[in-house]
Design an enzyme around this catalytic site. Structure first.
Site, PDB file in Angstrom:
ATOM      1  N   LYS A  22       0.858  -1.207   0.000  1.00 16.32           N
ATOM      2  CA  LYS A  22       0.000   0.000   0.000  1.00 16.32           C
ATOM      3  C   LYS A  22       0.884   1.243   0.000  1.00 16.32           C
ATOM      4  O   LYS A  22       0.703   2.147  -0.820  1.00 16.32           O
ATOM      5  CB  LYS A  22      -0.884   0.008   1.237  1.00 16.32           C
ATOM      6  CG  LYS A  22      -1.545   1.356   1.541  1.00 16.32           C
ATOM      7  CD  LYS A  22      -2.465   1.322   2.737  1.00 16.32           C
ATOM      8  CE  LYS A  22      -1.781   1.608   4.037  1.00 16.32           C
ATOM      9  NZ  LYS A  22      -1.539   3.017   4.359  1.00 16.32           N
ATOM     10  N   ASN A  23       1.868   1.281   0.879  1.00 14.79           N
ATOM     11  CA  ASN A  23       2.639   2.517   1.068  1.00 14.79           C
ATOM     12  C   ASN A  23       3.698   2.758  -0.001  1.00 14.79           C
ATOM     13  O   ASN A  23       4.327   3.818   0.006  1.00 14.79           O
ATOM     14  CB  ASN A  23       3.253   2.532   2.468  1.00 14.79           C
ATOM     15  CG  ASN A  23       2.177   2.733   3.530  1.00 14.79           C
ATOM     16  OD1 ASN A  23       1.023   3.013   3.202  1.00 14.79           O
ATOM     17  ND2 ASN A  23       2.538   2.559   4.784  1.00 14.79           N
ATOM     18  N   ARG A  92      -4.886  11.073   3.874  1.00 14.65           N
ATOM     19  CA  ARG A  92      -3.941  12.178   3.932  1.00 14.65           C
ATOM     20  C   ARG A  92      -2.836  12.088   2.895  1.00 14.65           C
ATOM     21  O   ARG A  92      -2.288  13.097   2.475  1.00 14.65           O
ATOM     22  CB  ARG A  92      -3.336  12.324   5.318  1.00 14.65           C
ATOM     23  CG  ARG A  92      -3.351  11.101   6.181  1.00 14.65           C
ATOM     24  CD  ARG A  92      -2.675  11.240   7.502  1.00 14.65           C
ATOM     25  NE  ARG A  92      -1.718  12.286   7.546  1.00 14.65           N
ATOM     26  CZ  ARG A  92      -1.985  13.536   7.945  1.00 14.65           C
ATOM     27  NH1 ARG A  92      -3.219  13.833   8.283  1.00 14.65           N
ATOM     28  NH2 ARG A  92      -1.058  14.448   7.978  1.00 14.65           N
ATOM     29  N   CYS A 116      -5.396  13.300  12.284  1.00 16.35           N
ATOM     30  CA  CYS A 116      -5.638  11.879  12.016  1.00 16.35           C
ATOM     31  C   CYS A 116      -5.663  11.193  13.380  1.00 16.35           C
ATOM     32  O   CYS A 116      -5.126  11.702  14.357  1.00 16.35           O
ATOM     33  CB  CYS A 116      -4.510  11.401  11.109  1.00 16.35           C
ATOM     34  SG  CYS A 116      -3.963   9.739  11.395  1.00 16.35           S
ATOM     35  N   ARG A 121       0.219  14.856  12.661  1.00 15.73           N
ATOM     36  CA  ARG A 121       0.797  14.561  11.331  1.00 15.73           C
ATOM     37  C   ARG A 121       0.801  15.807  10.446  1.00 15.73           C
ATOM     38  O   ARG A 121       0.190  15.863   9.391  1.00 15.73           O
ATOM     39  CB  ARG A 121       0.031  13.406  10.677  1.00 15.73           C
ATOM     40  CG  ARG A 121       0.131  12.156  11.536  1.00 15.73           C
ATOM     41  CD  ARG A 121      -0.575  10.977  10.952  1.00 15.73           C
ATOM     42  NE  ARG A 121       0.153  10.424   9.803  1.00 15.73           N
ATOM     43  CZ  ARG A 121      -0.334   9.420   9.074  1.00 15.73           C
ATOM     44  NH1 ARG A 121      -1.513   8.935   9.338  1.00 15.73           N
ATOM     45  NH2 ARG A 121       0.350   8.949   8.063  1.00 15.73           N
ATOM     46  N   ASP A 304       4.520   0.972  12.244  1.00 16.45           N
ATOM     47  CA  ASP A 304       3.343   0.290  11.683  1.00 16.45           C
ATOM     48  C   ASP A 304       3.219  -1.147  12.159  1.00 16.45           C
ATOM     49  O   ASP A 304       2.222  -1.808  11.859  1.00 16.45           O
ATOM     50  CB  ASP A 304       3.388   0.311  10.152  1.00 16.45           C
ATOM     51  CG  ASP A 304       3.142   1.706   9.617  1.00 16.45           C
ATOM     52  OD1 ASP A 304       3.302   1.919   8.413  1.00 16.45           O
ATOM     53  OD2 ASP A 304       2.806   2.598  10.432  1.00 16.45           O
ATOM     54  N   ILE A 326       7.286   7.654  17.130  1.00 10.45           N
ATOM     55  CA  ILE A 326       7.008   8.319  15.852  1.00 10.45           C
ATOM     56  C   ILE A 326       5.724   9.133  15.926  1.00 10.45           C
ATOM     57  O   ILE A 326       5.707  10.312  15.572  1.00 10.45           O
ATOM     58  CB  ILE A 326       6.896   7.278  14.690  1.00 10.45           C
ATOM     59  CG1 ILE A 326       8.146   6.396  14.631  1.00 10.45           C
ATOM     60  CG2 ILE A 326       6.607   7.981  13.367  1.00 10.45           C
ATOM     61  CD1 ILE A 326       9.422   7.112  14.230  1.00 10.45           C
ATOM     62  N   ARG A 396      -8.585  -0.487   4.639  1.00  8.83           N
ATOM     63  CA  ARG A 396      -7.708   0.525   4.033  1.00  8.83           C
ATOM     64  C   ARG A 396      -6.371  -0.094   3.650  1.00  8.83           C
ATOM     65  O   ARG A 396      -5.747   0.330   2.689  1.00  8.83           O
ATOM     66  CB  ARG A 396      -7.437   1.654   5.031  1.00  8.83           C
ATOM     67  CG  ARG A 396      -8.633   2.483   5.392  1.00  8.83           C
ATOM     68  CD  ARG A 396      -8.229   3.720   6.138  1.00  8.83           C
ATOM     69  NE  ARG A 396      -7.274   4.503   5.357  1.00  8.83           N
ATOM     70  CZ  ARG A 396      -6.896   5.747   5.684  1.00  8.83           C
ATOM     71  NH1 ARG A 396      -7.379   6.301   6.775  1.00  8.83           N
ATOM     72  NH2 ARG A 396      -6.046   6.400   4.945  1.00  8.83           N
TER      73      ARG A 396
END
Ligand code: EPZ
Length: 417
Positions: A22-23, A92, A116, A121, A304, A326, A396
């Site tokens: 996804k990223n 975003r 978020c 962020r 993550d 983070i 998502r």
């Protein structure tokens, strides 16, 4: 809305194939804006965030065919240079269209992403970098208005390591006049994947994956075809699922080298992780050892994977300390994990987890993407029935995870609520 129902206690066995990242897909889709033409992107996961990115590209005038595995993006007729609030607030990462629109059309109007669930962020470092490249930036009515005839190369130093900021400026600088150096860049594998795609488009980018990226601006780029890297967070989630259920699975199409920090921690906890001919085997131990982790920018422990690792520590032998460095609010899974009987106390950005013998299934609610994954993991290991609502968060970032887990022997069902 759908919900998941899980009967816990099954040891996962068998093979699973990881989907595309996804990223990595999201910024690669956005990078197609930089040049007119037809791009064929493959190994794209079927995800809500991919659909949202496709909607953003179509709202700009691109013609997109397919939603995954292969997606054909024709950016020839992009005419709008505005990304609206209703699209950007949904995801975003849409804010990344700002730089490419500016680079191609000399102007752009993109909604600020807003907050978020996991943190404020901000995108201040994105905007500071674009200004360093010569963009005039005005913030009004919740939008970023940017203008610049032609971006000019610059030396940019990031105050903090930012994945999106690094990706954004790599894209914007690709066709800037002259050379750009990005210092203190993020080093995530998804950044390397984006740089590879940009170089396939004709960009001249070196050093992606290190903390200094050199971009030699070229006058124009052209559309390209590309195969997206495997999703390392999905892969890591399956690794933890095998560990927590005492299972023995084989994971195909993942790159273990993208998950060193997680792998070393899991091996310290007694999980057997081996890799042969591109297939990773994960065997859960009788009892999982407790460990401390601190989330860090890559190659440190990935934020993550923090929620998923916390789920595993809930059934570990002893106490673990997890610090989230983070994001400022990435412990929303804690109160839901406590409903399974987990013993977790939070103090600021640190959570102390005392392993319990057994979790017990419970009705819980997903709060954000990776938190939803941690609830599934807890449900797989728990005794009895777990029901997870608001799983639109899950959709998502995980492609058909309940089907993949069921194929590994989990008793998991998606039902309409
Ligand atoms: C990317 O988000 C990922 N999203 C996130 O994954 C991931 O958690 C994050 O990188 C960190 O690895 C995508 O790639 C689409 P950052 P991003 O900019 O780029 C601060 C998931 O679950 N910061 O690296 O938004 C920021 O507040 C998602 O798939 C500034 O202060 O993250 C944060 O504290 C969640 N100013 C830190 O940097 C800025 O201008 C890291 O954020 C930009 C960031």
């Amino acid at each position: 809305m759908d919900k998941l129902i899980i009967e816990g206690g099954k040891k996962l066995k068998g093979d699973v194939t990881v989907s595309g990242s996804k990223n990595a897909s999201l910024p690669i889709f956005v990078a197609t804006i930089l040049a007119p033409g037809i791009n064929q992107i493959s190994n794209v996961p079927f995800l809500r965030d991919i659909n949202t990115t496709i909607k953003v590209l179509e709202s700009l005038g691109a013609d997109v065919k397919g939603k995954g595995d292969v997606v054909r993006i024709d950016t020839t007729n992009i005419s709008s240079h505005e990304a609206t609030y209703d699209l950007v607030k949904t995801m975003r990462a849409s804010v990344l269209v700002l730089g490419p629109l500016l680079a191609r059309f000399g102007k752009a109007r993109v909604s600020l992403p807003g907050g978020c669930a996991i943190g404020a962020r901000p995108i201040n470092l994105h905007l500071k970098g674009l200004q360093a490249l010569g963009a005039e930036i005005v913030l009004e009515h919740g939008y970023v208005e940017a203008r610049c005839k032609r971006l000019k190369g610059a030396r940019i130093n990031f105050d903090v390591s930012t994945v999106g900021g690094t990706e954004h400026l790599m894209m914007a600088a690709a066709t800037a006049k002259g050379d750009t150096v990005l210092e203190n860049s993020a080093r995530e594998p998804e950044i390397v994947d984006l740089a590879n795609f940009l170089n396939f488009m004709g960009a001249k980018i070196e050093g992606a994956g290190t903390d200094t990226i050199n971009i030699h601006g070229v006058s124009e780029l052209s559309a390209a075809n590309y195969e997206v890297m495997p999703d390392r967070i999905e892969a890591g989630t399956f690794m933890i699922a095998a560990a927590m259920t005492g299972g023995d699975i084989k994971i195909r199409r993942m790159k273990l080298e993208h998950l060193d920090a997680l792998t070393f921690k899991m091996q310290d906890a007694g999980v057997e992780i081996t890799s042969r001919d591109g297939v990773v085997r994960v065997k859960g131990p009788k009892k999982i050892g407790s460990l401390n982790i601190k989330t860090r920018p890559y190659p440190g422990f990935p934020t993550d994977m923090q929620a998923q690792f916390m789920a595993m520590m809930c059934v570990a032998d002893g106490a673990s300390v997890i610090s989230e460095n983070i994001f400022e609010n990435r412990f929303m899974h804690v109160s839901e994990l406590q409903r399974f009987g987990a013993d977790i106390t939070v103090a600021g950005s640190t959570a102390t987890v005392k392993g319990v013998k057994k979790l017990s299934g419970a009705p819980v609610m997903a709060t954000d993407l990776r938190a939803s994954a941690s609830l599934i993991l807890a449900g797989l290991a728990a005794e009895g029935t777990t029901e997870i609502t608001r799983i639109y968060h899950l959709d998502r970032g995980y492609e058909a995870i309940e089907k993949k887990l069921a194929a590994l022997g989990a008793n998991i069902l998606r039902v309409k609520e």
